[in-house]
Design a protein around this motif. Sequence first.
Motif, PDB file in Angstrom:
ATOM      1  N   ILE A  27      28.184  32.710  43.856  1.00 41.09           N
ATOM      2  CA  ILE A  27      28.707  34.022  44.269  1.00 41.09           C
ATOM      3  C   ILE A  27      29.563  33.871  45.516  1.00 41.09           C
ATOM      4  O   ILE A  27      30.655  34.437  45.609  1.00 41.09           O
ATOM      5  CB  ILE A  27      27.550  35.014  44.492  1.00 41.09           C
ATOM      6  CG1 ILE A  27      26.895  35.371  43.152  1.00 41.09           C
ATOM      7  CG2 ILE A  27      28.032  36.266  45.229  1.00 41.09           C
ATOM      8  CD1 ILE A  27      25.579  36.113  43.273  1.00 41.09           C
ATOM      9  N   ASN A  28      29.064  33.095  46.481  1.00 41.90           N
ATOM     10  CA  ASN A  28      29.833  32.876  47.708  1.00 41.90           C
ATOM     11  C   ASN A  28      31.210  32.302  47.401  1.00 41.90           C
ATOM     12  O   ASN A  28      32.214  32.737  47.974  1.00 41.90           O
ATOM     13  CB  ASN A  28      29.076  31.928  48.649  1.00 41.90           C
ATOM     14  CG  ASN A  28      27.886  32.569  49.305  1.00 41.90           C
ATOM     15  OD1 ASN A  28      27.712  33.779  49.280  1.00 41.90           O
ATOM     16  ND2 ASN A  28      27.039  31.748  49.896  1.00 41.90           N
ATOM     17  N   ASP A  30      32.997  32.652  44.792  1.00 43.77           N
ATOM     18  CA  ASP A  30      33.851  33.714  44.237  1.00 43.77           C
ATOM     19  C   ASP A  30      34.471  34.567  45.340  1.00 43.77           C
ATOM     20  O   ASP A  30      35.552  35.120  45.163  1.00 43.77           O
ATOM     21  CB  ASP A  30      33.048  34.643  43.320  1.00 43.77           C
ATOM     22  CG  ASP A  30      32.676  34.021  42.000  1.00 43.77           C
ATOM     23  OD1 ASP A  30      33.237  32.961  41.637  1.00 43.77           O
ATOM     24  OD2 ASP A  30      31.798  34.601  41.320  1.00 43.77           O
ATOM     25  N   GLU A  31      33.768  34.699  46.466  1.00 45.09           N
ATOM     26  CA  GLU A  31      34.233  35.540  47.583  1.00 45.09           C
ATOM     27  C   GLU A  31      34.930  34.724  48.678  1.00 45.09           C
ATOM     28  O   GLU A  31      35.310  35.277  49.701  1.00 45.09           O
ATOM     29  CB  GLU A  31      33.055  36.306  48.189  1.00 45.09           C
ATOM     30  CG  GLU A  31      32.377  37.277  47.242  1.00 45.09           C
ATOM     31  CD  GLU A  31      33.228  38.487  46.889  1.00 45.09           C
ATOM     32  OE1 GLU A  31      34.229  38.770  47.589  1.00 45.09           O
ATOM     33  OE2 GLU A  31      32.889  39.171  45.901  1.00 45.09           O
ATOM     34  N   VAL A  33      33.489  32.345  50.486  1.00 43.39           N
ATOM     35  CA  VAL A  33      32.498  32.215  51.551  1.00 43.39           C
ATOM     36  C   VAL A  33      31.768  30.890  51.377  1.00 43.39           C
ATOM     37  O   VAL A  33      31.438  30.507  50.253  1.00 43.39           O
ATOM     38  CB  VAL A  33      31.491  33.391  51.469  1.00 43.39           C
ATOM     39  CG1 VAL A  33      30.326  33.196  52.402  1.00 43.39           C
ATOM     40  CG2 VAL A  33      32.201  34.711  51.753  1.00 43.39           C
ATOM     41  N   ALA A  53      33.801  32.041  56.499  1.00 42.51           N
ATOM     42  CA  ALA A  53      34.286  33.083  55.590  1.00 42.51           C
ATOM     43  C   ALA A  53      35.587  33.662  56.119  1.00 42.51           C
ATOM     44  O   ALA A  53      35.837  33.640  57.329  1.00 42.51           O
ATOM     45  CB  ALA A  53      33.241  34.190  55.458  1.00 42.51           C
ATOM     46  N   GLU A  57      33.547  41.238  55.924  1.00 45.12           N
ATOM     47  CA  GLU A  57      33.451  42.001  54.679  1.00 45.12           C
ATOM     48  C   GLU A  57      33.219  41.087  53.482  1.00 45.12           C
ATOM     49  O   GLU A  57      32.468  41.428  52.561  1.00 45.12           O
ATOM     50  CB  GLU A  57      34.698  42.861  54.474  1.00 45.12           C
ATOM     51  CG  GLU A  57      34.601  43.798  53.287  1.00 45.12           C
ATOM     52  CD  GLU A  57      33.356  44.680  53.284  1.00 45.12           C
ATOM     53  OE1 GLU A  57      32.774  44.869  52.191  1.00 45.12           O
ATOM     54  OE2 GLU A  57      32.939  45.168  54.350  1.00 45.12           O
ATOM     55  N   ALA A  58      33.837  39.907  53.455  1.00 47.83           N
ATOM     56  CA  ALA A  58      33.608  38.958  52.365  1.00 47.83           C
ATOM     57  C   ALA A  58      32.141  38.532  52.326  1.00 47.83           C
ATOM     58  O   ALA A  58      31.545  38.398  51.249  1.00 47.83           O
ATOM     59  CB  ALA A  58      34.518  37.740  52.507  1.00 47.83           C
ATOM     60  N   ARG A  61      30.132  41.482  50.917  1.00 49.41           N
ATOM     61  CA  ARG A  61      30.315  41.590  49.457  1.00 49.41           C
ATOM     62  C   ARG A  61      29.468  40.544  48.738  1.00 49.41           C
ATOM     63  O   ARG A  61      28.788  40.847  47.755  1.00 49.41           O
ATOM     64  CB  ARG A  61      31.785  41.401  49.071  1.00 49.41           C
ATOM     65  CG  ARG A  61      32.653  42.612  49.261  1.00 49.41           C
ATOM     66  CD  ARG A  61      34.009  42.453  48.582  1.00 49.41           C
ATOM     67  NE  ARG A  61      34.693  41.202  48.875  1.00 49.41           N
ATOM     68  CZ  ARG A  61      35.562  41.024  49.864  1.00 49.41           C
ATOM     69  NH1 ARG A  61      35.873  42.022  50.672  1.00 49.41           N
ATOM     70  NH2 ARG A  61      36.136  39.845  50.044  1.00 49.41           N
ATOM     71  N   ALA A  62      29.520  39.302  49.213  1.00 51.91           N
ATOM     72  CA  ALA A  62      28.745  38.224  48.590  1.00 51.91           C
ATOM     73  C   ALA A  62      27.249  38.521  48.687  1.00 51.91           C
ATOM     74  O   ALA A  62      26.512  38.332  47.714  1.00 51.91           O
ATOM     75  CB  ALA A  62      29.074  36.885  49.237  1.00 51.91           C
ATOM     76  N   ARG A  65      26.279  41.232  46.178  1.00 53.78           N
ATOM     77  CA  ARG A  65      26.258  40.694  44.808  1.00 53.78           C
ATOM     78  C   ARG A  65      25.040  39.820  44.558  1.00 53.78           C
ATOM     79  O   ARG A  65      24.501  39.798  43.464  1.00 53.78           O
ATOM     80  CB  ARG A  65      27.528  39.885  44.544  1.00 53.78           C
ATOM     81  CG  ARG A  65      28.769  40.743  44.398  1.00 53.78           C
ATOM     82  CD  ARG A  65      30.001  39.902  44.114  1.00 53.78           C
ATOM     83  NE  ARG A  65      29.821  39.069  42.929  1.00 53.78           N
ATOM     84  CZ  ARG A  65      30.564  37.997  42.667  1.00 53.78           C
ATOM     85  NH1 ARG A  65      31.527  37.626  43.504  1.00 53.78           N
ATOM     86  NH2 ARG A  65      30.352  37.283  41.586  1.00 53.78           N
TER      87      ARG A  65
END
Length: 89
Positions: A27-28, A30-31, A33, A53, A57-58, A61-62, A65
């Motif tokens: 997931i990280n 994808d963002e 991070v 990161a 905000e990133a 978001r991670a 998720r």
Amino acid sequence: MPVFMIERRYADDLELTADDADGVNRINADEGVEWLYSFLSADKRKTYCLYEAPSAEAIRRAAARAGLPADVVVEMSATVRPDGSMAPL
């Protein structure tokens, strides 16, 4: 890339498996991070995590998720050494 310290508070003791960590890392990625490492409190209910990161905000978001708290997100600017010297991150 900016470096952030994240404080996470958990309702229960943290139990993390290699599969859990792999899911968080996917997931990280994808963002944009990168999880560098974490410190776990003695009661296993808080972590203090260091991340690279593009933005706070990133990270948020991670975390959302991944179903993780991100109670405090602070951008770091430098390290301070025991001799008082500072080094930018």
